[in-house]
Design a protein around this motif. Structure first.
Motif, PDB file in Angstrom:
ATOM      1  N   ILE A  54       2.317   1.753  -3.473  1.00  0.00           N
ATOM      2  CA  ILE A  54       1.296   2.245  -4.398  1.00  0.00           C
ATOM      3  C   ILE A  54       1.003   3.719  -4.154  1.00  0.00           C
ATOM      4  N   GLU A  55       0.916   4.106  -2.885  1.00  0.00           N
ATOM      5  CA  GLU A  55       0.657   5.504  -2.557  1.00  0.00           C
ATOM      6  C   GLU A  55       1.809   6.406  -2.990  1.00  0.00           C
ATOM      7  N   THR A  56       3.025   5.889  -2.905  1.00  0.00           N
ATOM      8  CA  THR A  56       4.208   6.696  -3.238  1.00  0.00           C
ATOM      9  C   THR A  56       4.437   6.804  -4.742  1.00  0.00           C
ATOM     10  N   PHE A  57       4.339   5.686  -5.442  1.00  0.00           N
ATOM     11  CA  PHE A  57       4.718   5.663  -6.855  1.00  0.00           C
ATOM     12  C   PHE A  57       3.527   5.493  -7.806  1.00  0.00           C
ATOM     13  N   GLY A  58       2.403   5.004  -7.315  1.00  0.00           N
ATOM     14  CA  GLY A  58       1.255   4.755  -8.171  1.00  0.00           C
ATOM     15  C   GLY A  58       1.211   3.314  -8.654  1.00  0.00           C
ATOM     16  N   GLU A  59       0.004   2.848  -8.975  1.00  0.00           N
ATOM     17  CA  GLU A  59      -0.172   1.455  -9.397  1.00  0.00           C
ATOM     18  C   GLU A  59       0.625   1.128 -10.662  1.00  0.00           C
ATOM     19  N   GLY A  71       3.920 -13.825 -11.592  1.00  0.00           N
ATOM     20  CA  GLY A  71       3.176 -12.751 -12.223  1.00  0.00           C
ATOM     21  C   GLY A  71       1.742 -12.686 -11.731  1.00  0.00           C
ATOM     22  N   TRP A  72       1.099 -13.857 -11.638  1.00  0.00           N
ATOM     23  CA  TRP A  72      -0.269 -13.902 -11.103  1.00  0.00           C
ATOM     24  C   TRP A  72      -0.304 -13.400  -9.663  1.00  0.00           C
ATOM     25  N   GLY A  73       0.587 -13.910  -8.835  1.00  0.00           N
ATOM     26  CA  GLY A  73       0.592 -13.535  -7.424  1.00  0.00           C
ATOM     27  C   GLY A  73       0.894 -12.065  -7.220  1.00  0.00           C
ATOM     28  N   PHE A  74       1.840 -11.529  -7.988  1.00  0.00           N
ATOM     29  CA  PHE A  74       2.217 -10.130  -7.841  1.00  0.00           C
ATOM     30  C   PHE A  74       1.078  -9.198  -8.243  1.00  0.00           C
ATOM     31  N   SER A  75       0.471  -9.448  -9.402  1.00  0.00           N
ATOM     32  CA  SER A  75      -0.607  -8.560  -9.856  1.00  0.00           C
ATOM     33  C   SER A  75      -1.811  -8.642  -8.922  1.00  0.00           C
ATOM     34  N   TYR A  76      -2.069  -9.822  -8.367  1.00  0.00           N
ATOM     35  CA  TYR A  76      -3.180  -9.944  -7.404  1.00  0.00           C
ATOM     36  C   TYR A  76      -2.870  -9.172  -6.122  1.00  0.00           C
ATOM     37  N   LEU A  77      -1.619  -9.199  -5.698  1.00  0.00           N
ATOM     38  CA  LEU A  77      -1.215  -8.469  -4.496  1.00  0.00           C
ATOM     39  C   LEU A  77      -1.420  -6.962  -4.693  1.00  0.00           C
ATOM     40  N   ALA A  98      -3.445  -5.541  -6.890  1.00  0.00           N
ATOM     41  CA  ALA A  98      -4.878  -5.284  -7.034  1.00  0.00           C
ATOM     42  C   ALA A  98      -5.591  -5.265  -5.691  1.00  0.00           C
ATOM     43  N   SER A  99      -5.170  -6.156  -4.779  1.00  0.00           N
ATOM     44  CA  SER A  99      -5.842  -6.247  -3.479  1.00  0.00           C
ATOM     45  C   SER A  99      -5.504  -5.080  -2.560  1.00  0.00           C
ATOM     46  N   HIS A 100      -4.441  -4.327  -2.866  1.00  0.00           N
ATOM     47  CA  HIS A 100      -4.049  -3.177  -2.036  1.00  0.00           C
ATOM     48  C   HIS A 100      -4.333  -1.842  -2.727  1.00  0.00           C
ATOM     49  N   SER A 145       0.830  -1.209   0.000  1.00  0.00           N
ATOM     50  CA  SER A 145       0.000   0.000   0.000  1.00  0.00           C
ATOM     51  C   SER A 145       0.866   1.261   0.000  1.00  0.00           C
ATOM     52  N   HIS A 146       1.963   1.231   0.757  1.00  0.00           N
ATOM     53  CA  HIS A 146       2.870   2.379   0.809  1.00  0.00           C
ATOM     54  C   HIS A 146       3.528   2.606  -0.544  1.00  0.00           C
TER      55      HIS A 146
END
Length: 365
Positions: free
Chosen positions: A7-12, A215-221, A223-225, A4-5
Motif C-alpha cells: 500500500i505504501e509503495t503503490f497506493g490503495e 473478494g471479501w477477504g482481500f478488500s478487508y485485508l 482496509a485493515s492495513h 502495508s508495504h
C-alpha cells in the motif's frame, strides 16, 4: 509480502485494482467453465427439473457463504463495515429492483456477470446487452433515471446496522451462518451427484463461489492495513460497469479501485476459459424481435440492479453471503421475476393457437 508495504509503495487504489484483476480473472475462468448462470438455475427450478444448472448455482452460493463465514469465525474478516450492512438500505428497492432484474435476466438470457462472460466468448448479443446494461445503470445511479430509483427506494427504508443483518436479527451469529452454508453445500452436492456432469461443474461452481469470499477477504485485508477509508467489498457488476462507462466517456475518471480490475479480469478469465474449452464462437442476433428483447431486458436489468443494490452476483451472492437482509430480498425478487417472465413470455403456445409476435425459441445463452 506485507500488505502495508504494498500500500505504501503503490497506493490503495492500485493494490485493490490488481487484486480485483486476479480475483476477477479466476471468477471469469471458473464461471465460464462451469457455465454458472442464475437465469439457467431459475428456469430449472420453475420447470421443476432440479438438474445441473441448479447444482452449479447452489455450489457457487453455498461455497461463498461457507467461505465468508469461515473468514468471520476465524477473525479474518468483519462485515459490520460492509455497505450492505452498515449503510441505510431500502426493502422496497430490494424487492422491486430484484423483480425487475429477474425480468431482464430472462429477456437477455443471462444476468450481468453471465453477459460479461459470454461477451468474452464471442457472443455479440451479450456484448450489446452488457453495454446497454452499463448505460442504464449509470442513468439510474446519477442520471435521468435517478429520481425514479430514489422514489421507489424511499417507500420502505431500513436503517443500517443489525436491522440489515439477518444473522443478528435471528440471533444465529456467524456460526449459524456457517452451519446454514454447510447445509446448502450438502444439498448442492446431492443435486450435483444426481444430475451428473463433469469435473468443471464441481470445481468451477465451487471456485466461482470461493472468489466471492476471496473478494471479501482481500478488500478487508487492504482496509485493515490502510490509513485511508477503504470500502470492504466483493464481486458486483452493476457499479463497476457504470464506472467503466464513465471512464470511457467522462473526465476526470472515477478513482481506481477493486472494480477497476474486476471487469477486465472477468473478461480475460472467461476468454481463457473459452480458449481452453474451445468455446469461442462469434454469435449475433437472428432477427429484429430478438434484438428488441435483449435491449429491453438490458434496460430492466440495469435499472433493477441499481435499485436492488446489486446484480445477481453483487446482491444475490456477495450480499447474500454476509446475510444482508436487502440482498436476500433482492435475490427472492430475482427468482420471482424470472419465473413470472418465463411463464408469460417463453412458455410454449397452446396447440392450434395463433401468435402475433414471432415465436420464441429456447436457446442456450
Amino acid at each position: 509480502m506485507n500488505p502495508s508495504h504494498l500500500i505504501e509503495t503503490f497506493g490503495e487504489g492500485a493494490v485493490l485494482a490488481w487484486g480485483g484483476l486476479v480475483i476477477g480473472a479466476l471468477f471469469g475462468f471458473f464461471a465460464q467453465r462451469s457455465k454458472f448462470c442464475l437465469r439457467a438455475a431459475t428456469l430449472e427450478f420453475w420447470h421443476r427439473k432440479f438438474g445441473e444448472k441448479i447444482a452449479v448455482w447452489l455450489l457457487t452460493f453455498s461455497a461463498a457463504v461457507v467461505g465468508v463465514q469461515l473468514l468471520i469465525v476465524t477473525h479474518h474478516m468483519d462485515t459490520t463495515a460492509a455497505r450492505q450492512i452498515s449503510a441505510t438500505g431500502s426493502l422496497s428497492g430490494a424487492l422491486v429492483g430484484g423483480v425487475l432484474f429477474g425480468i431482464g435476466m430472462i429477456l437477455t438470457r443471462g444476468c450481468a456477470s453471465r453477459l460479461l462472460v459470454l461477451s468474452a466468448n464471442g457472443n455479440l448479443r451479450a456484448l450489446l446487452s452488457g453495454l446497454i446494461f452499463a448505460v442504464t445503470a449509470q442513468a439510474a445511479l446519477a442520471g435521468s433515471l435517478a429520481p425514479w430509483r430514489e422514489t421507489i427506494s424511499s417507500w420502505w427504508v431500513v436503517e443500517g446496522g443489525p436491522s440489515r443483518d439477518l444473522l443478528s436479527l435471528t440471533g444465529a451469529g456467524p456460526w449459524g451462518g456457517l452451519i446454514f452454508g454447510l447445509v446448502w453445500f450438502i444439498a448442492a452436492l446431492f443435486f450435483a451427484v444426481r444430475s451428473g456432469g463433469g469435473f468443471w461443474k464441481w470445481v468451477g461452481g465451487i471456485g466461482t463461489g470461493l472468489m466471492v469470499a476471496a473478494g471479501w477477504g482481500f478488500s478487508y485485508l487492504v482496509a485493515s492495513h490502510s490509513f485511508e477509508v477503504v470500502p470492504v467489498q466483493s464481486l458486483t457488476f452493476s457499479g463497476p460497469s457504470a464506472e467503466w462507462l464513465m471512464r470511457v466517456l467522462a473526465s476526470p475518471a472515477p478513482a481506481m479501485g477493486f472494480g477497476f480490475g474486476l471487469i477486465p479480469g472477468v473478461f480475460l478469465g472467461s476468454f481463457v476459459g473459452a480458449w481452453v474449452g474451445h468455446d469461442f464462437k462469434l454469435e449475433g442476433f437472428n432477427d429484429g424481435y430478438s434484438m428488441r428483447r435483449y435491449i429491453f431486458g438490458a434496460i430492466f436489468m440495469g435499472f433493477g440492479s441499481m435499485l436492488a443494490g446489486g446484480c445477481a452476483v453483487g446482491a444475490g451472492i456477495t450480499g447474500g453471503s454476509i446475510f444482508a437482509t436487502t440482498a436476500w430480498l433482492s435475490l427472492a425478487g430475482m427468482w420471482l421475476g424470472a419465473g413470472l417472465t418465463d411463464r408469460m413470455i417463453d412458455r410454449p403456445a397452446p396447440a392450434g393457437a395463433s401468435a402475433t409476435a414471432p415465436p420464441t425459441v429456447r436457446t442456450a445463452p
